[in-house]
Motif scaffolding. Structure first.
Motif, mmCIF file in Angstrom:
data_model
loop_
_atom_site.group_PDB
_atom_site.id
_atom_site.type_symbol
_atom_site.label_atom_id
_atom_site.label_comp_id
_atom_site.label_asym_id
_atom_site.label_seq_id
_atom_site.Cartn_x
_atom_site.Cartn_y
_atom_site.Cartn_z
ATOM 1 N N UNK A 1 0.732 -1.235 -0.137
ATOM 2 C CA UNK A 1 -0.129 -0.173 -0.055
ATOM 3 C C UNK A 1 0.695 1.103 -0.166
ATOM 4 N N UNK A 2 1.812 1.227 0.925
ATOM 5 C CA UNK A 2 2.981 2.390 0.728
ATOM 6 C C UNK A 2 3.771 2.672 -0.445
ATOM 7 N N UNK A 3 3.851 1.553 -1.307
ATOM 8 C CA UNK A 3 4.754 1.616 -2.470
ATOM 9 C C UNK A 3 3.840 2.173 -3.263
ATOM 10 N N UNK A 4 2.410 1.477 -3.394
ATOM 11 C CA UNK A 4 1.258 2.133 -4.547
ATOM 12 C C UNK A 4 0.961 3.594 -4.359
ATOM 13 N N UNK A 5 1.264 4.096 -2.983
ATOM 14 C CA UNK A 5 1.114 5.482 -2.892
ATOM 15 C C UNK A 5 2.357 6.342 -3.496
ATOM 16 N N UNK B 1 -8.224 -3.765 1.705
ATOM 17 C CA UNK B 1 -7.941 -2.495 2.225
ATOM 18 C C UNK B 1 -6.399 -1.978 2.370
ATOM 19 N N UNK B 2 -5.823 -2.649 3.337
ATOM 20 C CA UNK B 2 -4.492 -2.187 3.673
ATOM 21 C C UNK B 2 -4.592 -0.942 4.333
ATOM 22 N N UNK B 3 -5.151 -0.397 4.871
ATOM 23 C CA UNK B 3 -5.106 0.810 5.706
ATOM 24 C C UNK B 3 -3.886 0.691 6.475
ATOM 25 N N UNK B 4 -3.467 1.894 6.800
ATOM 26 C CA UNK B 4 -2.130 1.881 7.793
ATOM 27 C C UNK B 4 -3.056 1.973 9.315
ATOM 28 N N UNK B 5 -2.852 0.579 10.114
ATOM 29 C CA UNK B 5 -3.812 0.250 11.108
ATOM 30 C C UNK B 5 -3.234 1.542 12.307
ATOM 31 N N UNK B 6 -1.957 1.978 12.340
ATOM 32 C CA UNK B 6 -1.703 2.808 13.412
ATOM 33 C C UNK B 6 -1.791 4.436 13.016
ATOM 34 N N UNK B 7 -2.566 4.645 12.118
ATOM 35 C CA UNK B 7 -2.754 6.008 11.596
ATOM 36 C C UNK B 7 -4.543 5.998 11.576
ATOM 37 N N UNK B 8 -5.007 7.330 12.021
ATOM 38 C CA UNK B 8 -6.419 7.609 11.660
ATOM 39 C C UNK B 8 -6.707 7.770 10.539
ATOM 40 N N UNK B 9 -8.245 7.642 10.035
ATOM 41 C CA UNK B 9 -8.440 7.728 8.768
ATOM 42 C C UNK B 9 -8.007 8.822 8.070
ATOM 43 N N UNK B 10 -7.950 10.259 8.876
ATOM 44 C CA UNK B 10 -7.427 11.289 8.270
ATOM 45 C C UNK B 10 -6.205 11.181 8.223
ATOM 46 N N UNK B 11 -5.564 10.737 8.904
ATOM 47 C CA UNK B 11 -3.800 10.534 8.939
ATOM 48 C C UNK B 11 -3.600 9.581 7.675
ATOM 49 N N UNK C 1 -9.586 3.999 2.227
ATOM 50 C CA UNK C 1 -8.725 3.494 1.172
ATOM 51 C C UNK C 1 -8.636 4.241 -0.162
ATOM 52 N N UNK C 2 -10.119 4.260 -0.494
ATOM 53 C CA UNK C 2 -10.217 5.063 -1.899
ATOM 54 C C UNK C 2 -9.859 6.641 -1.813
ATOM 55 N N UNK C 3 -10.279 7.138 -0.712
ATOM 56 C CA UNK C 3 -9.860 8.467 -0.351
ATOM 57 C C UNK C 3 -8.478 8.561 -0.134
ATOM 58 N N UNK C 4 -7.782 7.728 0.379
ATOM 59 C CA UNK C 4 -6.398 7.655 0.433
ATOM 60 C C UNK C 4 -5.643 7.708 -0.944
ATOM 61 N N UNK C 5 -6.152 7.009 -1.761
ATOM 62 C CA UNK C 5 -5.519 6.869 -3.014
ATOM 63 C C UNK C 5 -5.751 7.871 -3.959
ATOM 64 N N UNK C 6 -7.209 8.619 -3.891
ATOM 65 C CA UNK C 6 -7.212 9.705 -4.402
ATOM 66 C C UNK C 6 -6.612 10.918 -3.959
ATOM 67 N N UNK C 7 -5.826 10.818 -2.771
ATOM 68 C CA UNK C 7 -5.275 12.269 -2.223
ATOM 69 C C UNK C 7 -4.356 12.503 -2.965
ATOM 70 N N UNK C 8 -3.635 11.476 -3.712
ATOM 71 C CA UNK C 8 -2.312 11.875 -4.575
ATOM 72 C C UNK C 8 -2.802 12.082 -5.955
#
Ligand SMILES: Nc1ncnc2c1ncn2[C@@H]1O[C@H](COP(=O)(O)OP(=O)(O)O)[C@@H](O)[C@H]1O
Ligand SMILES: [Mg+2]
Lengths: 310, 286
Positions: free
Chosen positions: A189-193, B106-116, B166-173
């Protein structure tokens, strides 16, 4: 005696008696008796000599020994150990066979040597083999700079270096287990970003690995506190246990002097334990109720913190 | 090289892509063009290489043969007079920034909040100012309907909510292309709709998307084109409604038959009634 109460009330608030735990009370009673016996011995047996224990505890050389040898020694050795250990773990997990091999060799070497022996070998060896440290190209007459090793190679420095190098070998295994515990989807996921390998390691993988790394590192730190007493092998005299023993030899009050050292070790360990539970809570963020429950339980048992919540 | 005009250039151009794992050839020469703004669904039985192909596009896997161009740029290599040179890790990371990816788990970063989670890449990869990123991230979370969950950790969110973060995280770039690998397969059935709705809104906003999915209704209603893969090759492709209604190849037919009986909230797969079998929340005109 009479039948059901003559009331139209519907069942209200439950005000039940809790389950009794007789076993707990028995255990408390037994422990209380043992504690009382111990305290009574402390108080009535004059050989404990608490006033002298207290004197030794605050005796200047013991305090400086505590600060330099024990505390600075632990912090210095653990910083070297953790930083180098994480580096070795990352090297071991790369695809680069040279880095992998180097890391393996390092771990093999330093895990195989007793710390006591390593301390002696390094203290003798550094000054004997390399009285000047020259940074240049091997086999070529190119020198960037030269340092006189004696200027920085005090006993404490060598001792901390030796303990740190030894610790790195153990920390490498701990860090490796921690890094491997992170789901590989996280790195993807990090790489994909668009993160580089290094950024992913620093921002995504290591923070999560810390959850697994911190508890055993806490144990390593406690061991290190105790292993600083080995610094005498270098020899480092500016170390708490050495100084306490010196007092015992000078005064023949052996037991009170040793007890003074024991109490200092317990105090330092307790403070470190508090630091550890703070770190565990910090790196447990976002990992759900499980972590905070574990922490709360430990916190309660050790009585390190009042209050609950997460 | 190309004589096509700028606007007609495909955003994704995969030419004869092959990929093998330990000698086991998983992609056997995939050709695929995706135009800007187009939504393409990849269908196919499990093990047909859909995930692998998607991962090849953003170089989570390196291909053994063929070429992949995204927005005219060759992925993974520099072409100097016919000789390819492998790009450095940093250059590959830069290419990936243009491509968003949404994972099955999903592979969200579990140690960070949704916003982070949403702020992470713009702040640490693009090195934008946290204050502006924060406003954008909150807007994105609002767009996926999660403004009120900004400070929740992933473990405190439902699967559907996590996938929308996860979709929002990808869109942020601000990617040019979004890849989705079975984004709803790990979700409880009642949570599938909210994620598909988010994706549908994204599609209607003009995002170029390649979506691996088993949601036939989504493919048929939202995708411009479906590509049916089997055994590492593209078996058949075309306009989504046409392919789903009248598949030509036997393998496509049997796959669709099987998948449509599994997804039996579709009452009857009437190929000619446009909205039949499409859940209400996905119907364009109701
Ligand atoms: N990392 C890998 N190593 C070895 N084989 C793999 C790997 N990833 C995928 N495969 C194989 O490639 C084939 C296609 O897999 P995949 O792309 O996941 O298919 P799909 O997504 O269509 O179900 C499968 O046979 C799978 O076992
Ligand atoms: Mg797949």
């Amino acid at each position: 005696m009479s039948s059901a109460p003559d009331t139209l009330d519907r069942p209200g608030e439950i005000n039940a008696r809790p389950v009794r735990h007789p076993g707990r009370w028995i255990a408390i009673a037994v422990l209380a008796v043992l504690a009382a016996m111990l305290i009574s011995s402390f108080v009535t047996n004059a050989k404990w000599d608490w006033p002298f224990v207290w004197q030794v505890m605050k005796y200047k050389p013991v305090i400086t020994g505590l600060l330099a040898g024990t505390i600075l020694g632990t912090i210095g050795a653990m910083i070297i150990g953790v930083v180098l250990g994480v580096l070795l773990a990352i090297m071991r997990l790369t695809d680069n066979p040279v880095l992998k091999g180097a890391s393996w060799l390092y771990i093999w070497f330093f895990r195989g040597i007793p710390r006591y022996v390593l301390l002696i070998v390094m203290s003798v060896g550094i000054l004997y083999l390399y009285d000047t440290l020259t940074i240049g190209l091997p086999f070529l007459p190119v020198t960037f700079f030269t340092i006189n090793v004696k200027t920085f190679s005090t006993g404490l420095f060598v001792g901390i270096l030796a303990l740190g190098l030894s610790e790195a070998a153990y920390m490498a295994e701990i860090a490796r287990a921690g890094i491997l515990s992170v789901d590989k989807g996280q790195d993807e996921a990090a790489c994909a970003l668009g993160m580089s390998k290094g950024l992913s390691m620093r921002r995504v993988i290591l923070p999560q690995a810390m959850r697994v790394i911190v508890p055993p590192t806490g144990n390593e730190t406690l061991s290190m506190v105790k292993d600083t007493s080995l610094l005498v092998a270098v020899p480092v005299t500016n170390e708490m246990f050495f100084q306490a023993q010196a007092v015992s030899q000078a005064t023949y009050k052996v037991m009170p002097s040793l007890i003074a050292a024991v109490i200092w070790y317990l105090i330092v360990s307790t403070i470190l334990g508090m630091g550890q539970s703070w770190l565990e809570r910090h790196f447990g963020r976002g990992f759900g109720a499980q972590t905070s429950v574990q922490n709360d339980t430990r916190v309660k048992f050790l009585g390190l913190r009042g209050g609950g919540g997460n | 090289m190309s004589t096509q005009s700028e606007s007609a250039r495909p955003l994704v151009e995969a030419i004869n892509v092959t990929k093998a794992f330990h000698g086991n050839e998983v992609l056997k020469g995939i050709d695929l063009h995706v135009n800007p703004g187009e939504v393409v669904c990849l269908l196919g039985p499990s093990g047909s290489g859909k995930t692998t192909f998607l991962r090849c596009i953003n170089q989570l896997e390196t291909i053994n043969g063929g070429r992949i161009f995204v927005d005219g740029e060759l992925m993974g290599y520099r072409d100097q007079g016919g000789q390819l040179y492998r790009l450095k890790d940093k250059e590959i990371a830069a290419q990936r920034r243009e491509i968003g990816m949404v994972f099955q788990r999903f592979n969200l970063f579990p140690h960070r909040t949704a916003l982070q989670n949403v702020m992470e890449a713009p702040v640490h990869v693009k090195r934008q100012k946290a204050a502006t990123v924060r406003a954008d991230a909150l807007a994105l979370l609002d767009r996926v309907g999660l403004a009120d969950r900004a400070n929740h950790y992933p473990s405190q969110l439902s699967g559907g909510q996590q996938q929308r973060v996860a979709i929002a995280r990808a869109l942020a770039m601000q990617p040019k292309l979004m890849l989705f690998d079975e984004p709803t397969s790990a979700l409880d059935p009642e949570l599938v709709g909210e994620v598909l709705l988010t994706m549908r809104e994204l599609a209607e906003g003009g995002m170029t998307m390649i979506v691996v999915t088993h949601e036939i209704a989504f493919a048929r209603d939202v995708a411009d084109r479906v590509v049916f893969m089997d055994g590492g090759v593209v078996v058949e492709q075309g306009p989504s409604r046409e392919i789903i209604a009248r598949p030509q190849h036997e393998r496509t037919k049997s796959f669709l038959r099987r998948i449509l009986t599994e997804q039996d909230e579709t009452p009857e797969a009437h190929p000619d009634a446009p909205d039949a079998g499409i859940p209400a929340h996905l119907r364009k005109h109701s």
